[in-house]
Scaffold this motif. Structure first.
Motif, PDB file in Angstrom:
ATOM      1  N   LEU A 110       3.540  -2.289   4.575  1.00 32.02           N
ATOM      2  CA  LEU A 110       2.840  -1.148   5.514  1.00 32.02           C
ATOM      3  C   LEU A 110       4.286   0.052   5.406  1.00 32.02           C
ATOM      4  O   LEU A 110       3.684   1.050   5.172  1.00 32.02           O
ATOM      5  CB  LEU A 110       2.430  -1.607   6.780  1.00 32.02           C
ATOM      6  N   ILE A 111       5.166  -0.438   5.709  1.00 31.45           N
ATOM      7  CA  ILE A 111       6.327   0.412   5.917  1.00 31.45           C
ATOM      8  C   ILE A 111       6.589   1.150   4.740  1.00 31.45           C
ATOM      9  O   ILE A 111       6.938   2.423   4.727  1.00 31.45           O
ATOM     10  CB  ILE A 111       7.468  -0.316   6.596  1.00 31.45           C
TER      11      ILE A 111
ATOM     12  N   GLN B  85       4.034  -6.257   7.080  1.00 28.15           N
ATOM     13  CA  GLN B  85       4.462  -5.399   7.960  1.00 28.15           C
ATOM     14  C   GLN B  85       5.385  -4.374   7.136  1.00 28.15           C
ATOM     15  O   GLN B  85       5.283  -3.352   6.979  1.00 28.15           O
ATOM     16  CB  GLN B  85       5.395  -5.983   8.798  1.00 28.15           C
TER      17      GLN B  85
ATOM     18  N   THR C 204      -2.097  17.188   8.022  1.00 22.21           N
ATOM     19  CA  THR C 204      -2.244  17.212   6.400  1.00 22.21           C
ATOM     20  C   THR C 204      -1.791  18.704   5.781  1.00 22.21           C
ATOM     21  O   THR C 204      -1.783  18.892   4.827  1.00 22.21           O
ATOM     22  CB  THR C 204      -3.295  16.571   5.795  1.00 22.21           C
TER      23      THR C 204
ATOM     24  N   ARG D 234       4.464   7.501   0.508  1.00 26.40           N
ATOM     25  CA  ARG D 234       3.709   8.694   0.872  1.00 26.40           C
ATOM     26  C   ARG D 234       4.425   9.710   1.391  1.00 26.40           C
ATOM     27  O   ARG D 234       4.110  10.937   0.760  1.00 26.40           O
ATOM     28  CB  ARG D 234       2.455   8.321   1.648  1.00 26.40           C
ATOM     29  N   ALA D 235       5.248   9.374   2.378  1.00 30.98           N
ATOM     30  CA  ALA D 235       6.198  10.621   2.791  1.00 30.98           C
ATOM     31  C   ALA D 235       7.101  11.005   1.817  1.00 30.98           C
ATOM     32  O   ALA D 235       7.276  12.246   1.913  1.00 30.98           O
ATOM     33  CB  ALA D 235       6.994   9.818   4.104  1.00 30.98           C
TER      34      ALA D 235
ATOM     35  N   ARG E 268       4.912  13.619  -0.408  1.00 30.28           N
ATOM     36  CA  ARG E 268       4.644  14.809   0.554  1.00 30.28           C
ATOM     37  C   ARG E 268       5.926  15.740   0.492  1.00 30.28           C
ATOM     38  O   ARG E 268       5.890  16.994   0.181  1.00 30.28           O
ATOM     39  CB  ARG E 268       4.322  14.401   2.025  1.00 30.28           C
TER      40      ARG E 268
ATOM     41  N   GLN F  88      12.307   7.334  -3.539  1.00 30.98           N
ATOM     42  CA  GLN F  88      10.969   7.172  -3.956  1.00 30.98           C
ATOM     43  C   GLN F  88      11.045   5.735  -5.047  1.00 30.98           C
ATOM     44  O   GLN F  88      10.144   5.125  -4.845  1.00 30.98           O
ATOM     45  CB  GLN F  88      10.431   8.272  -4.381  1.00 30.98           C
TER      46      GLN F  88
ATOM     47  N   GLY G 134       4.841   1.622   1.917  1.00 36.66           N
ATOM     48  CA  GLY G 134       3.850   2.357   1.685  1.00 36.66           C
ATOM     49  C   GLY G 134       3.825   3.799   2.223  1.00 36.66           C
ATOM     50  O   GLY G 134       3.588   4.919   1.669  1.00 36.66           O
ATOM     51  N   ARG G 135       4.420   3.682   3.625  1.00 34.53           N
ATOM     52  CA  ARG G 135       4.330   5.190   4.229  1.00 34.53           C
ATOM     53  C   ARG G 135       5.624   5.730   3.714  1.00 34.53           C
ATOM     54  O   ARG G 135       5.590   7.007   3.569  1.00 34.53           O
ATOM     55  CB  ARG G 135       4.640   4.673   5.907  1.00 34.53           C
ATOM     56  N   ILE G 136       6.819   5.088   3.334  1.00 28.78           N
ATOM     57  CA  ILE G 136       7.828   5.809   2.927  1.00 28.78           C
ATOM     58  C   ILE G 136       7.344   6.455   1.406  1.00 28.78           C
ATOM     59  O   ILE G 136       7.800   7.476   1.192  1.00 28.78           O
ATOM     60  CB  ILE G 136       8.872   4.767   2.475  1.00 28.78           C
TER      61      ILE G 136
END
Length: 389
Positions: free
Chosen positions: A205-206, A202, A347, A212-213, A216, A188, A208-210
């Motif tokens: 975007l990747i 791009q 979710t 958020r994942a 979680r 993180q 950001g996904r990392i």
């Protein structure tokens, strides 16, 4: 049957009782047990057909024969040492087990009842039934009992082994979850640093996904650690201190609005004054309840969080609109791994959120309840009593 000698009636001796009437004898012959009457000397005066059949004699062969002759050596000893003294004291003996002797010599196990009638024409009435079936039943009962004891012992062993396996599994979950926190935190932090640097659209975007994942995954690991701690009997730990409940929940909701930008999230504070609780745990409780409302509530309706402070304690209530929760689900939805629906959702959690909410409330000496009805939506309320810091 008080006599202990072997007697045979002589011609000079008369059976004062006489033979029963033919109709009575017919009834006695059909009785499913052996019946005998003896005089004061133990001489047989009457015998029914069942007795004759079981012992292999004709009736005429039994009349006048000494009762003692029908007993085995062991039966005679038992009669002399037990039955005769008992008859002398109480005039009756019930349910004694001994062996009689068949005409052909084999032993016949019987259960015997004797009633002695004293007086000038003293006599004894004997009733017995063959105990072979009873012996078989007792043996089968003993075997069944031993089998049951064996099954119970095996079941206890299986339960103990299953408990050990479950304990080991929960300990392993706790250990792995704890050890995953450090590498996850590194991922993180690295993704956050890269996200603030130069990158293409791009790549952003990747990254950001990392991020958020990773968030979680962090929440999931936290839930697993809390679940393991609660299941191992330690309960969720809390560090109680004075706090402003309304301000705490307001800050938590601001963070949650970032996670759910498309949903309306309303805060309604009621009452005023400080309260005592573990701020991080209360924030976790609010996050879990709001996350549950966002997942299962009507996406077009707002989620309302009401915080209320009073002299008796404080409450946090989270309401969402949508379909009512079935009563059978409400009864168990605070148990681990239980979800409010089976519908697939990207979710939804693994079903630990409400269990942890309950454990947090319990650790503060409080409780959590749910009210759900068609047309009124669903409200989860955590009630925490006043506490001294």
């Amino acid at each position: 049957m008080p006599s202990t000698g072997s007697w045979r009636r002589t011609d000079s001796e008369v059976d004062e009782h006489g033979p029963p009437a033919p109709a009575v004898q017919a009834v006695l012959d059909r009785v499913p047990c052996g019946l005998l009457r003896t005089d004061r000397k133990g001489v047989i005066l009457r015998a029914n057909e069942t007795c004759c059949r079981w012992l292999g004699y004709e009736r005429s062969e039994l009349i006048g024969r000494g009762m003692y002759e029908l007993l085995t050596i062991g039966g005679r000893i038992f009669h002399q040492t037990h039955i005769a003294p008992m008859l002398h004291m109480q005039s009756s003996v019930a349910e004694v087990k001994l062996e009689m002797r068949h005409r052909e010599g084999q032993a016949v196990p019987v259960v015997l009842n004797v009633q002695h009638f004293p007086g000038p024409q003293a006599f004894s009435e004997l009733a017995f039934f063959v105990a072979r079936d009873r012996d078989l039943y007792e043996r089968e009962l003993l075997l069944a009992r031993r089998h049951l004891e064996s099954v119970v012992a095996e079941e206890k062993l299986r339960r103990a082994e299953a408990k050990d396996r479950a304990l080991l599994a929960e300990q392993m979950v706790g250990i792995v979850s704890h050890d995953l926190r450090n590498p996850l935190q590194t991922i993180q932090m690295g993704a956050g640093v890269l996200l603030h640097g130069e990158h293409t659209e791009q790549q952003a975007l990747i990254l950001g996904r990392i991020v958020r994942a990773g968030e979680r995954a962090r929440r999931l690991i936290s839930e697993l650690l809390d679940f393991t701690q609660a299941r191992l009997g330690h309960g969720i730990s809390v560090h109680v201190q004075s706090l402003d409940l309304h301000a705490l929940v307001r800050d938590v909701l601001e963070e949650l609005r970032q996670a759910f930008p498309e949903r309306a999230l309303v805060h309604e504070p009621l009452g005023a004054g400080p309260c005592a609780a573990d701020g991080e745990r209360i924030a976790q409780l609010v996050g879990n309840l709001v996350g549950n409302a966002m997942t299962y509530g009507d996406p077009e309706a707002p989620v309302t969080v009401r915080t209320q402070v009073g002299p008796e304690g404080f409450r946090v209530a989270v309401h969402n609109s949508g379909a009512a929760i079935p009563a059978e689900v409400q009864a168990r939805m605070f148990e681990p791994l239980v979800r409010g629906t089976t519908a697939d959702s990207a979710t939804r959690s693994i079903g630990l959120g409400l269990f942890i909410v309950r454990e947090i409330a319990k650790a503060h000496g409080g409780q959590v309840t749910v009210e759900s009805a068609t047309g009124r939506g669903t409200t989860f309320t955590a009630s925490i009593p006043s506490s001294t810091v």
